[in-house]
Design a protein around this motif. Structure first.
Motif, PDB file in Angstrom:
ATOM      1  N   ALA A  39      16.169   2.342   1.661  1.00  6.29           N
ATOM      2  CA  ALA A  39      17.215   1.459   1.162  1.00  6.29           C
ATOM      3  C   ALA A  39      17.064   0.066   1.753  1.00  6.29           C
ATOM      4  O   ALA A  39      16.827  -0.109   2.942  1.00  6.29           O
ATOM      5  N   GLY A  40      17.230  -0.956   0.851  1.00  7.20           N
ATOM      6  CA  GLY A  40      17.219  -2.336   1.318  1.00  7.20           C
ATOM      7  C   GLY A  40      15.862  -2.949   1.483  1.00  7.20           C
ATOM      8  O   GLY A  40      15.750  -4.109   1.827  1.00  7.20           O
ATOM      9  N   LYS A  41      14.768  -2.211   1.258  1.00  7.41           N
ATOM     10  CA  LYS A  41      13.429  -2.766   1.405  1.00  7.41           C
ATOM     11  C   LYS A  41      12.721  -2.761   0.061  1.00  7.41           C
ATOM     12  O   LYS A  41      12.791  -1.791  -0.669  1.00  7.41           O
ATOM     13  N   GLN A  42      12.045  -3.845  -0.230  1.00  5.60           N
ATOM     14  CA  GLN A  42      11.265  -3.927  -1.452  1.00  5.60           C
ATOM     15  C   GLN A  42       9.843  -3.491  -1.161  1.00  5.60           C
ATOM     16  O   GLN A  42       9.289  -3.831  -0.109  1.00  5.60           O
ATOM     17  N   PRO A  43       9.182  -2.765  -2.088  1.00  3.41           N
ATOM     18  CA  PRO A  43       7.834  -2.301  -1.850  1.00  3.41           C
ATOM     19  C   PRO A  43       6.845  -3.417  -1.545  1.00  3.41           C
ATOM     20  O   PRO A  43       5.887  -3.221  -0.834  1.00  3.41           O
ATOM     21  N   ASP A  44       7.090  -4.647  -2.097  1.00  3.16           N
ATOM     22  CA  ASP A  44       6.142  -5.730  -1.851  1.00  3.16           C
ATOM     23  C   ASP A  44       6.212  -6.234  -0.416  1.00  3.16           C
ATOM     24  O   ASP A  44       5.402  -7.047   0.004  1.00  3.16           O
ATOM     25  N   GLN A  45       7.219  -5.795   0.379  1.00  6.84           N
ATOM     26  CA  GLN A  45       7.318  -6.193   1.776  1.00  6.84           C
ATOM     27  C   GLN A  45       6.710  -5.155   2.709  1.00  6.84           C
ATOM     28  O   GLN A  45       6.630  -5.365   3.914  1.00  6.84           O
ATOM     29  N   ARG A  46       6.281  -4.061   2.166  1.00  9.63           N
ATOM     30  CA  ARG A  46       5.798  -2.960   2.999  1.00  9.63           C
ATOM     31  C   ARG A  46       4.309  -3.103   3.300  1.00  9.63           C
ATOM     32  O   ARG A  46       3.579  -3.775   2.592  1.00  9.63           O
ATOM     33  N   SER A  47       3.853  -2.391   4.331  1.00  6.96           N
ATOM     34  CA  SER A  47       2.441  -2.395   4.687  1.00  6.96           C
ATOM     35  C   SER A  47       1.674  -1.464   3.763  1.00  6.96           C
ATOM     36  O   SER A  47       2.253  -0.727   2.960  1.00  6.96           O
ATOM     37  N   ILE A  48       0.367  -1.477   3.904  1.00 14.25           N
ATOM     38  CA  ILE A  48      -0.488  -0.651   3.054  1.00 14.25           C
ATOM     39  C   ILE A  48      -0.201   0.835   3.235  1.00 14.25           C
ATOM     40  O   ILE A  48      -0.391   1.636   2.314  1.00 14.25           O
ATOM     41  N   TRP A  49       0.335   1.246   4.401  1.00 12.34           N
ATOM     42  CA  TRP A  49       0.595   2.661   4.651  1.00 12.34           C
ATOM     43  C   TRP A  49       1.612   3.241   3.680  1.00 12.34           C
ATOM     44  O   TRP A  49       1.563   4.420   3.343  1.00 12.34           O
ATOM     45  N   TYR A  50       2.526   2.387   3.233  1.00 15.77           N
ATOM     46  CA  TYR A  50       3.504   2.854   2.253  1.00 15.77           C
ATOM     47  C   TYR A  50       2.819   3.257   0.940  1.00 15.77           C
ATOM     48  O   TYR A  50       3.221   4.205   0.268  1.00 15.77           O
ATOM     49  N   PHE A  51       1.758   2.517   0.582  1.00 17.64           N
ATOM     50  CA  PHE A  51       1.113   2.709  -0.716  1.00 17.64           C
ATOM     51  C   PHE A  51       0.040   3.797  -0.692  1.00 17.64           C
ATOM     52  O   PHE A  51      -0.331   4.324  -1.747  1.00 17.64           O
ATOM     53  N   LEU A  52      -0.497   4.096   0.477  1.00 24.25           N
ATOM     54  CA  LEU A  52      -1.547   5.118   0.543  1.00 24.25           C
ATOM     55  C   LEU A  52      -0.974   6.487   0.183  1.00 24.25           C
ATOM     56  O   LEU A  52       0.099   6.855   0.646  1.00 24.25           O
ATOM     57  N   GLY A  53      -1.694   7.227  -0.638  1.00 19.76           N
ATOM     58  CA  GLY A  53      -1.249   8.573  -0.990  1.00 19.76           C
ATOM     59  C   GLY A  53      -1.664   9.040  -2.371  1.00 19.76           C
ATOM     60  O   GLY A  53      -2.319  10.080  -2.503  1.00 19.76           O
ATOM     61  N   PRO A  54      -1.297   8.303  -3.440  1.00 18.30           N
ATOM     62  CA  PRO A  54      -1.636   8.782  -4.782  1.00 18.30           C
ATOM     63  C   PRO A  54      -3.110   9.077  -4.983  1.00 18.30           C
ATOM     64  O   PRO A  54      -3.473  10.132  -5.529  1.00 18.30           O
ATOM     65  N   ALA A  55      -3.988   8.195  -4.536  1.00 23.90           N
ATOM     66  CA  ALA A  55      -5.423   8.415  -4.738  1.00 23.90           C
ATOM     67  C   ALA A  55      -5.951   9.539  -3.858  1.00 23.90           C
ATOM     68  O   ALA A  55      -6.898  10.234  -4.236  1.00 23.90           O
ATOM     69  N   PHE A  56      -5.360   9.741  -2.683  1.00 24.49           N
ATOM     70  CA  PHE A  56      -5.800  10.854  -1.838  1.00 24.49           C
ATOM     71  C   PHE A  56      -5.388  12.186  -2.452  1.00 24.49           C
ATOM     72  O   PHE A  56      -6.106  13.187  -2.329  1.00 24.49           O
ATOM     73  N   LEU A  57      -4.239  12.209  -3.130  1.00 20.98           N
ATOM     74  CA  LEU A  57      -3.847  13.404  -3.874  1.00 20.98           C
ATOM     75  C   LEU A  57      -4.859  13.686  -4.975  1.00 20.98           C
ATOM     76  O   LEU A  57      -5.278  14.821  -5.193  1.00 20.98           O
TER      77      LEU A  57
END
Length: 425
Positions: free
Chosen positions: A6-24
């Motif tokens: 809550a309160g955070k936009q994805p564009d402010q997050r580090s790369i760790w937030y985005f890692l996952g879909p391709a590893f799946l």
């Protein structure tokens, strides 16, 4: 489930937030189908077909990037977009073709689990096949906690497979100078009929249609943004894809290198996975065989779970609505491949032959997933700022043409030489 805090936009997050879909998705690139084709390629031809894995992996990275881009730009997965853009018979044909790919995929995945259970615990193969139905419950249970838990669990399986092959390569001690050359330099071995059949299996096992559907869906579990944030979202997904599929390329190459160093260099032709397991013990010791079996089990469970997820995505889009009973749908998907495979095993068909054949079926289905994907990601009306640039478009169409030409070539050889000359015994 939305995993955004809550309160955070994805564009402010580090790369760790985005890692996952391709590893799946990446676990599908190191599934038992890859094991079958790479073991056969390595034991028959040594390092000669390593370059095919490299080429197929580069094509896979390109196509998975397009898949991720489609999901980010549209907020919908590939199956939903096919249904939306082709509502008539053509769309029905494409999704039916995707369904065939899911059957071939699931065949490879659960056969790998069954063979690993048979080797490690001496469970009869047919009984082990029917036990694999319970892995659909794993993903259902994990989904209760959100897709991040699913992704991290699959990542743990990927790490297990990778560690297993670090151990295997340390044990076999390959000729690294030869390996380096073979990874990058094509040769004329592929002109051999059986080598082409195996190469097509490598292509089908590496660039997998179900992964294109799954990846486009998984990126939508993050967010759908606009403007500069959308561009950054795609940039993060690029890193995710490149890192994950590079790891898959390393594992696939390691399987072939192990088979070449352990079997081909000793004049041994391996024609089944259980034969590879039982041969590794006397050659390299019990640790090598045990590592092989554990990595195979991890590969089978993880890829089977993701294959069933992809099948569900296609099924839902085919009927234009989300089924009420997801467990029932997943069990039906599994039974559709489990029963024919059990019958084939009872009739003495070899698991490795079934695995390689399933990968060739996947390769033949690829054009029906790849061409619509390239067309849609090249459409400015659908993609907006993320539409394919000229260079991407050219590479994507070249890759698609190569896939189509290889399929036509293989079909011609099947017709000319007869299927029996190409199927592995």
């Amino acid at each position: 489930m939305d995993i955004q805090a809550a309160g955070k936009q994805p564009d402010q997050r580090s790369i760790w937030y985005f890692l996952g879909p391709a590893f799946l998705v990446s676990v599908g690139y190191m599934d038992p189908g890859n094991w079958a084709t790479s073991i056969e390629a390595g034991s028959r031809y040594g390092y000669d077909l390593l370059w095919v894995i490299t080429l197929a992996s580069l094509v896979a990275i390109l196509m998975q990037l397009l898949s991720a881009k489609l999901g980010i730009a549209t907020g919908r997965n590939l199956a939903q977009m096919i249904r939306s853009e082709h509502p008539g018979r053509w769309g029905t044909f494409l999704l039916s073709s995707a369904g065939l790919a899911m059957v071939a995929t699931d065949l490879a995945e659960f056969l790998g689990v069954a063979v690993a259970l048979n080797l490690l615990f001496e469970i009869p193969l047919v009984a082990a096949i029917f036990l694999t139905i319970f892995d659909v419950l794993l993903i259902l249970w994990l989904e209760r906690f959100g897709f991040r838990w699913v992704e991290m669990t699959i990542f743990a399986f990927v790490a297990t497979i990778g560690l297993g092959y670090v151990v295997e390569l340390w044990l076999v001690q390959p000729e690294w100078a030869e390996v380096a050359k073979a990874l990058a330099v094509p040769n004329d071995t592929i002109m051999n009929t059986t080598a082409l059949f195996i190469a097509m299996g490598i292509l089908g096992a590496t660039v997998m249609p179900h992964n294109l559907y799954l990846h486009s869906h998984q990126v939508t579990t993050r967010s759908s943004l606009a403007g500069e944030a959308l561009q950054r979202f795609y940039k993060m997904m690029k890193w995710d894809t490149i890192l994950a599929l590079t790891a898959a390329w390393v594992v696939n190459s390691a399987i072939l290198i192990m088979a070449s160093a352990a079997f081909h260099e000793k004049g041994l032709l391996i024609t089944d996975i259980d034969e590879a397991y039982h041969t590794l013990g006397p050659l390299l010791g019990g640790a090598a065989a045990l590592t092989f079996g554990i990595a195979l089990l991890a590969s089978g469970i993880a890829s089977s779970a993701t294959g069933t997820l992809a099948g569900q995505i296609v099924f839902e889009s085919f009927f234009k609505k989300r089924p009420v009973n997801i467990l029932k749908i997943r069990v039906y998907i599994r039974l559709a491949t489990m029963i024919p495979a059990a019958v084939a095993i009872l009739l003495s068909a070899k698991p490795l032959s079934l695995l390689v054949l399933s990968q060739v079926v996947l390769s033949m289905q690829l054009p029906f997933a790849v061409i619509p994907l390239v067309m849609m990601t090249s459409d400015p009306a659908l993609m907006g700022d993320l539409v394919n640039g000229y260079g991407t478009k050219m590479m994507a169409w070249m890759a698609s043409i190569v896939i189509v030409v290889l399929n036509i070539w293989l079909l011609g050889m099947l017709f000319w030489d007869g299927f029996e000359s190409m199927v592995l015994h």
